[in-house]
Design a protein around this motif. Structure first.
Motif, PDB file in Angstrom:
ATOM      1  N   ALA A  78      17.458   6.887   7.622  1.00  0.00           N
ATOM      2  CA  ALA A  78      16.022   6.772   7.354  1.00  0.00           C
ATOM      3  C   ALA A  78      15.584   5.363   7.673  1.00  0.00           C
ATOM      4  N   ASP A  79      14.386   5.259   8.178  1.00  0.00           N
ATOM      5  CA  ASP A  79      13.801   3.959   8.451  1.00  0.00           C
ATOM      6  C   ASP A  79      12.328   4.121   8.129  1.00  0.00           C
ATOM      7  N   THR A  80      11.952   3.746   6.939  1.00  0.00           N
ATOM      8  CA  THR A  80      10.594   4.044   6.494  1.00  0.00           C
ATOM      9  C   THR A  80       9.822   2.752   6.228  1.00  0.00           C
ATOM     10  N   THR A  81       8.527   2.836   6.405  1.00  0.00           N
ATOM     11  CA  THR A  81       7.645   1.689   6.171  1.00  0.00           C
ATOM     12  C   THR A  81       6.448   2.153   5.358  1.00  0.00           C
ATOM     13  N   ASP A  82       6.118   1.427   4.335  1.00  0.00           N
ATOM     14  CA  ASP A  82       4.930   1.735   3.550  1.00  0.00           C
ATOM     15  C   ASP A  82       4.169   0.445   3.277  1.00  0.00           C
ATOM     16  N   THR A  83       2.873   0.500   3.483  1.00  0.00           N
ATOM     17  CA  THR A  83       2.058  -0.688   3.226  1.00  0.00           C
ATOM     18  C   THR A  83       0.896  -0.316   2.325  1.00  0.00           C
ATOM     19  N   PHE A  84       0.664  -1.147   1.353  1.00  0.00           N
ATOM     20  CA  PHE A  84      -0.469  -0.951   0.438  1.00  0.00           C
ATOM     21  C   PHE A  84      -1.269  -2.247   0.419  1.00  0.00           C
ATOM     22  N   GLY A  85      -2.556  -2.163   0.623  1.00  0.00           N
ATOM     23  CA  GLY A  85      -3.405  -3.353   0.658  1.00  0.00           C
ATOM     24  C   GLY A  85      -3.227  -4.081   1.991  1.00  0.00           C
ATOM     25  N   ASP A  86      -3.912  -5.213   2.119  1.00  0.00           N
ATOM     26  CA  ASP A  86      -3.847  -5.972   3.373  1.00  0.00           C
ATOM     27  C   ASP A  86      -2.739  -7.017   3.271  1.00  0.00           C
ATOM     28  N   ILE A  87      -1.569  -6.635   3.696  1.00  0.00           N
ATOM     29  CA  ILE A  87      -0.390  -7.470   3.466  1.00  0.00           C
ATOM     30  C   ILE A  87      -0.460  -8.765   4.274  1.00  0.00           C
ATOM     31  N   TRP A 144      11.131   3.040  -5.207  1.00  0.00           N
ATOM     32  CA  TRP A 144      10.816   1.623  -4.960  1.00  0.00           C
ATOM     33  C   TRP A 144       9.396   1.484  -4.443  1.00  0.00           C
ATOM     34  N   LYS A 145       9.050   2.395  -3.550  1.00  0.00           N
ATOM     35  CA  LYS A 145       7.739   2.337  -2.911  1.00  0.00           C
ATOM     36  C   LYS A 145       6.635   2.278  -3.973  1.00  0.00           C
ATOM     37  N   VAL A 146       6.819   3.006  -5.045  1.00  0.00           N
ATOM     38  CA  VAL A 146       5.778   3.055  -6.066  1.00  0.00           C
ATOM     39  C   VAL A 146       5.954   1.949  -7.115  1.00  0.00           C
ATOM     40  N   TYR A 147       7.224   1.685  -7.491  1.00  0.00           N
ATOM     41  CA  TYR A 147       7.487   0.821  -8.643  1.00  0.00           C
ATOM     42  C   TYR A 147       7.510  -0.681  -8.367  1.00  0.00           C
ATOM     43  N   ASP A 162      -7.095  -6.953 -20.683  1.00  0.00           N
ATOM     44  CA  ASP A 162      -8.344  -7.374 -20.048  1.00  0.00           C
ATOM     45  C   ASP A 162      -8.578  -6.644 -18.724  1.00  0.00           C
ATOM     46  N   LYS A 163      -7.517  -6.180 -18.099  1.00  0.00           N
ATOM     47  CA  LYS A 163      -7.684  -5.524 -16.796  1.00  0.00           C
ATOM     48  C   LYS A 163      -7.566  -3.997 -16.864  1.00  0.00           C
ATOM     49  N   LEU A 164      -7.033  -3.499 -17.960  1.00  0.00           N
ATOM     50  CA  LEU A 164      -6.789  -2.052 -18.056  1.00  0.00           C
ATOM     51  C   LEU A 164      -8.057  -1.310 -18.472  1.00  0.00           C
ATOM     52  N   PRO A 165      -8.242  -0.062 -18.056  1.00  0.00           N
ATOM     53  CA  PRO A 165      -7.392   0.679 -17.122  1.00  0.00           C
ATOM     54  C   PRO A 165      -7.626   0.258 -15.671  1.00  0.00           C
ATOM     55  N   MET A 166      -6.599   0.351 -14.898  1.00  0.00           N
ATOM     56  CA  MET A 166      -6.706   0.128 -13.454  1.00  0.00           C
ATOM     57  C   MET A 166      -5.580   0.922 -12.784  1.00  0.00           C
ATOM     58  N   SER A 167      -5.477   0.807 -11.464  1.00  0.00           N
ATOM     59  CA  SER A 167      -4.386   1.496 -10.783  1.00  0.00           C
ATOM     60  C   SER A 167      -3.469   0.477 -10.146  1.00  0.00           C
ATOM     61  N   MET A 168      -2.195   0.845 -10.043  1.00  0.00           N
ATOM     62  CA  MET A 168      -1.278  -0.004  -9.286  1.00  0.00           C
ATOM     63  C   MET A 168      -1.719   0.015  -7.834  1.00  0.00           C
ATOM     64  N   ILE A 169      -1.394  -1.029  -7.118  1.00  0.00           N
ATOM     65  CA  ILE A 169      -1.716  -1.061  -5.694  1.00  0.00           C
ATOM     66  C   ILE A 169      -1.049   0.126  -4.970  1.00  0.00           C
ATOM     67  N   THR A 170       0.036   0.620  -5.548  1.00  0.00           N
ATOM     68  CA  THR A 170       0.758   1.735  -4.927  1.00  0.00           C
ATOM     69  C   THR A 170       0.276   3.105  -5.417  1.00  0.00           C
TER      70      THR A 170
END
Ligand code: FES
Ligand code: FES
Lengths: 180, 852
Positions: B170-179, B408-411, B476-484
């Motif tokens: 496997a060779d996978t790539t995942d990007t979240f946000g403007d890296i 890993w991708k999510v956590y 102070d920031k909750l609720p919110m979503s993880m970047i993933t």
């Protein structure tokens, strides 16, 4: 090396021992371990096999009052010996003081290791009725537990010390009272 | 120590929240537990496997003629004979970008790791079977071994799976946000490479299976150590129906009953899951399809299942730990099933410890290059990770190394506020044992992240505590979503555990201790680590992993009241040390207002207990498992109360239950018992057999599901003469919501930490440069003892958000938090930045500069 069935039959030895107070005589293969005899021939499956190479201690039983690894000991070596297993501690479903202590302290999780720890504790407290925490940990370091991190087991031994010593106080008080 | 809580208490006091003594211990402590090796039916045969001594070789000849004539031997099957009886193992969970090689149950042409099974002997006893194993002659033509990922990716390396892309599965790539933006903007970039070594789960009871054949019907009952009985049931059925699809289809077509049942079930499934099925990503199967026809194998199995008349029953009795490895179905287990089915005889196989170490599941040999982009004031921007997983040869079934990368991708961004995250993962095959999930399978995302945060803190001159505090998501920031993706709510209280942990550390005292230690030739250091774990996670957690996954995240359960008034609960969980019997009885007794003794918990019997694809795993026992116990109990209680209200000529709203008596509020003297109500309902409803009251439910969690969080604090004391590390203080501040049984939660946390301590200082699977395995006994693979594991303090915070029950999982966290806390502590003590997981004494001395 192959053997005919006659040759195999010739290799049977007769062993007499006392297990949990019952005298028993069995014919066994000389290669057979004490653990296998207890579990398979006598149905005492409370003794567990975790490694069969003498490290985990799950198979610990008392032989003549001393803790022994029944996976390493041959049944033939137990000839004439007095053996106690986990089943021999309790009176039916009534727990012995050490078993009660482990119950109170919630010592175990999967409890696969428990027969070994309990038998080792019996031997430890017979020798040293008031061990320090360090002595308990040292003495129990011959037994592996993968679930608990040991703290609850150490607490179980400490509880056993409390229960046993209060029983001793009680029985010596009774003796005094009855003028013995 | 307090002993007051016992299970004889009744509900007036409430069991939930108390350290009630364990129901399980009634049998365990007197030696009456019943583990699979304890079940020995008359006439059972025993299996022993012939295994490869080579890591990679071609099997050129196999001669079993002498073995067949050995005393007590009933039959010997070569690998190819077994493979003729069985289908190949297909990938069950397809993950986008991952090729999962199809493999046979036994290796008949090529062996791919030391211990790979090539034949099996069936004899009257295990020793006789083992004697015969010695007499099986196998000729091997050694192939070049692939010992590690570095060698594996070299163009000249031997290829382990012919249809893979080299050895890269496997060779996978995942990007979240403007890296790119995150890394350009940042004032500082800290990059480090981290290496972790191979571990193994090592429950004290090895795996085992007894395939019992009913001589009259030939029905198979599989007594097993499985964490997931239904997975074993279906794969055992599917693997052993080796017949062409045409034949299966014809059988299916003529069997009207099966056809009707199937069509009905399928229709219902499609109706329920239409949304989720639509979300499934077609790309998930693509890599697989390109490489080989896994669909064909799945189809063959699926059709075989449709045609099969009988499915095995799977039963689990007591199980001696698992930590993930008993969720995997092994080739040995499937061999035993095939053999028993073919011979029509009961067959048992109890894995021995050498087999378990060699072949019973390994984990976590990984490499990471991790970059953190931040500002000088400590503000995090982005996280970039390039990771490689050493997959071993065979993929774990149903979950192997690939699931780790998905997690890993999510956590990986953890409880921190990152604006962007980028992950590249390669999964690489080597000639080593099978990788299976191990307690928090994704854990090393926490290890590398928390280690890198400390490195970054040093670089910008902040304390590790302050840098974490600055970036961790708090109220102070909750609720919110993880970047993933996953939603975070107030249960993600990681920051509170961090603050509390920092409160509980006396830094001035630590400084004094450090100075004292120096006088003694020792070094003392402190390490922190914080993580969050989806246990069970928010409703969008499954879909964040891979769209459509949420459909698997439910828990079925069943509650009944029998005619004698006993309450019987059926769970889909397969407990193996987590004390389900106690905690579920606590929850259920409270719902019903009875004593715990009045409740029976039934588990591990696929004829009676509900379906689950997970069984026990993923820290779901409290949130999901206890959740469905509660929801079904509540409904059955409602039914009981409604009948009792009639009997008492009262309004159901005025009914109370205390000490097992159902009565009008305030008048307990004039009450009825569960047995009375059951008798009444039985005659009224005209029930002749079976339960009087019953409810079956599919529980998907309530509210936001929620997170389990903790901060770990480790203090290490290093002896510079010996390199030996002691742990004078270990503290866990954890929040798993409402605790059902504090002593049991503490036990889970401590046990996890102990495994983390083992992983860092003692345990290592030692494969050499030729992929030979040196750690095949407990003399070589060191499990820590009572001497090495310190007392562990556990501090509880119970964030309750009002969800029903609000208990969250806690089984895995100890193992997630410990490695980074320890690595950080050693780094602090020695004043060097540690980048490997394994820190045995000689390595400690090297890091300390004592050894060159
Ligand atoms: S089974 Fe005897 S020491 Fe492990
Ligand atoms: S309680 Fe599971 S091994 Fe000790």
């Amino acid at each position: 090396m192959t053997h005919t069935s006659e040759e195999l039959a010739a290799m049977i030895v007769s062993v007499s021992m006392t297990v949990n107070g019952n005298a028993t005589t069995l014919d066994v293969d000389p290669r057979c371990s004490l653990a296998d005899t207890l579990r398979d021939s006598l149905g005492l499956t409370g003794t567990h096999l975790g490694c069969e190479h003498g490290v985990c201690g799950a198979c610990t039983v008392l032989v003549g009052g001393e803790p022994a690894r029944s996976c390493l000991m041959l049944t033939a070596q137990a000839d004439g010996c007095e053996i106690v297993t986990i089943e021999g501690l309790s009176d039916g479903d009534t727990r012995s003081p050490i078993q009660e202590a482990m119950y109170q302290a919630m010592s175990f999780q999967c409890a696969f290791c428990s027969p070994g720890f309990i038998m080792s504790t019996v031997a430890l407290l017979a020798e040293n009725p008031n061990p320090t925490e360090r002595e308990i940990r040292e003495e129990l370091s011959g037994n592996l537990c993968r679930c608990t991190g040991y703290q609850s087991i150490v607490a179980g031994v400490e509880t056993a010390v409390e229960i046993l010593s209060s029983q001793n106080i009680l029985s010596s008080q009774n003796k005094e009272r009855s003028g013995q | 120590m307090t002993f007051e809580a016992t299970n004889a208490q009744t509900s007036g006091l409430g069991f939930t929240g108390q350290s009630v003594k364990r129901v399980e211990d009634d049998r365990f402590l007197v030696g009456e537990g019943r583990f699979v090796a304890d079940i020995n039916p008359e006439g059972v045969l025993h299996a022993a496997f012939v295994r490869s001594p080579y890591p990679h070789a071609r099997v050129t000849r196999i001669d079993v003629s002498t073995a067949r004539r050995m005393p007590g031997v009933v039959r010997v099957f070569t690998g190819s004979e077994i493979n003729e009886l069985t289908n190949r193992v297909p990938p069950l969970a397809s993950i986008k970008g991952v090729y999962s090689p199809l493999y046979t149950i036994m290796s008949d042409d090529v062996v791919r790791h030391v211990g790979d099974p090539v034949a099996v002997v069936i004899a009257e006893s295990r020793p006789l079977a083992e004697d015969a194993v010695e007499q099986v002659v196998v000729d091997y033509d050694p192939l070049e071994p692939v010992p590690d990922v570095d060698r594996a990716v070299e163009p000249s390396a031997a290829q382990i799976w012919p249809k893979a892309d080299g050895n890269v599965l496997a060779d996978t790539t995942d990007t979240f946000g403007d890296i790119n933006d995150a890394f350009t903007k940042a004032e500082v970039v800290v990059t480090e490479r981290f290496d972790s070594h191979r571990l193994t789960n090592q429950p004290m009871e090895t795996k085992g299976i007894l395939a019992e054949v009913d001589p009259a019907t030939r029905h198979l009952t599989l007594h097993s150590t499985t964490q997931a009985p239904n997975v074993l049931r279906w794969i055992a059925a599917g693997i052993t129906v080796n017949q062409g699809p045409g034949r299966s289809l014809r059988q299916f077509a003529v069997n009207k009953k099966r056809r009707k049942a199937f069509v009905g079930a399928a229709r219902e499934f499609l109706k329920d899951q239409r949304e989720e099925l639509r979300k499934q990503d077609p790309a998930a199967m693509k890599t697989q399809r390109k490489a080989e026809n896994a669909m064909g194998t799945l189809m063959r199995m699926g059709l075989g299942l449709l045609a099969a008349d009988d499915f095995p029953t799977v039963k689990t009795a007591d199980i001696g730990g698992g930590f993930g490895c008993k969720g995997a179905v092994t080739r040995e287990e499937l061999t035993v099933v095939a053999v028993a089915k073919t011979m029509g005889r009961s067959v048992q196989w109890i894995e021995d410890r050498v087999e378990n170490l060699t072949n019973g599941g390994q984990a976590r040999e990984e490499r990471f290059t991790l970059s953190l982009a931040l500002d000088r004031d400590g503000t995090f921007h982005g996280l970039r990770c390039d990771a490689v997983i050493d997959h071993g040869a065979y993929p774990g079934f149903p979950f192997g190394a690939a699931i780790t990368s998905l997690m890993w991708k999510v956590y990986m961004p953890g409880p921190y506020d990152f604006k962007a995250f980028h992950l590249e993962t390669r999964i690489v095959a080597t000639n080593k044992g099978t990788v299976v999930p191990y307690r928090g399978p994704w854990a090393h995302e926490t290890w590398v992240r928390e280690r890198l945060i400390d490195i970054a803190a040093e670089k910008i001159g902040m304390t590790p505590g302050d840098l974490r505090r600055k970036n961790m998501i708090g109220d102070d920031k909750l609720p919110m979503s993880m970047i993933t993706g996953p939603d975070l709510d107030a249960t993600m209280s990681a920051k509170k555990t961090l603050e509390r942990a920092l409160e509980l550390i006396d830094m001035d005292q630590l400084d004094r201790d450090k100075a004292d230690a120096k006088q003694r030739g020792h070094r003392i250091g402190l390490g922190l680590a914080t993580y969050h774990e989806a246990a069970p996670g928010p409703p969008n957690f499954g879909d964040s992993l891979q769209p459509g996954n949420a459909m698997l995240l439910f828990e079925d359960g069943r509650a009944t009241v029998e005619e004698d008034g006993r309450i019987v609960m059926y769970t889909a969980q397969s407990p193996h040390g987590q004390s389900h019997q106690t905690t579920y009885a606590q929850v259920v007794a409270d719902e019903f207002g009875v004593a715990m003794d009045d409740v029976d918990i039934v588990w591990g019997d696929t004829d009676r207990t509900p379906f689950s694809v997970i069984g026990t795993g993923g820290s779901r026992g409290a949130p999901m498992g206890a959740g469905v116990m509660r929801s079904t109990a509540r409904e059955v209680r409602r039914q009981v109360v409604s009948v009792a209200a009639d009997m008492l000529e009262a309004n159901p709203d005025d009914i109370e239950i205390s000490d097992g008596t159902i009565h009008v509020a305030g008048v307990p003297a004039r009450g009825v018992s569960y047995a009375d109500v059951a008798a009444k309902a039985k005659s009224e409803k005209g029930i002749t057999s079976g339960p009087v009251f019953e409810h079956v439910d599919r529980y998907t969690g309530t509210g936001n599901g929620g997170w389990s969080v903790a901060t770990h604090v480790a203090v290490v004391d290093i002896d510079l003469e010996t390199g030996f590390v002691t742990i004078p203080r270990y503290l866990v501040v954890e929040d798993c919501g409402r605790i059902i049984n504090p002593a049991i939660v503490d036990g889970q946390v401590r046990g996890g930490v102990a495994q983390g301590i083992g992983a860092v200082f003692y345990e290592k699977m030692n494969y050499d440069e030729s992929a030979n395995l040196a750690s095949t006994t407990y003399m070589d693979y060191l499990i820590p003892t009572a001497m090495e594991i310190p007392a562990i303090e556990v501090d509880h915070m119970e964030t309750i958000t009002g969800g029903d029950g609000d208990s969250r999982g806690t089984g895995e966290g100890g193992m997630i938090g410990a490695p980074p806390a320890l690595g950080n502590a050693v780094s602090d003590a020695l004043g060097v930045q540690v980048t490997e997981l394994y820190l045995p004494p000689h390595r400690i001395l090297e890091l300390a500069g004592v050894l060159g």
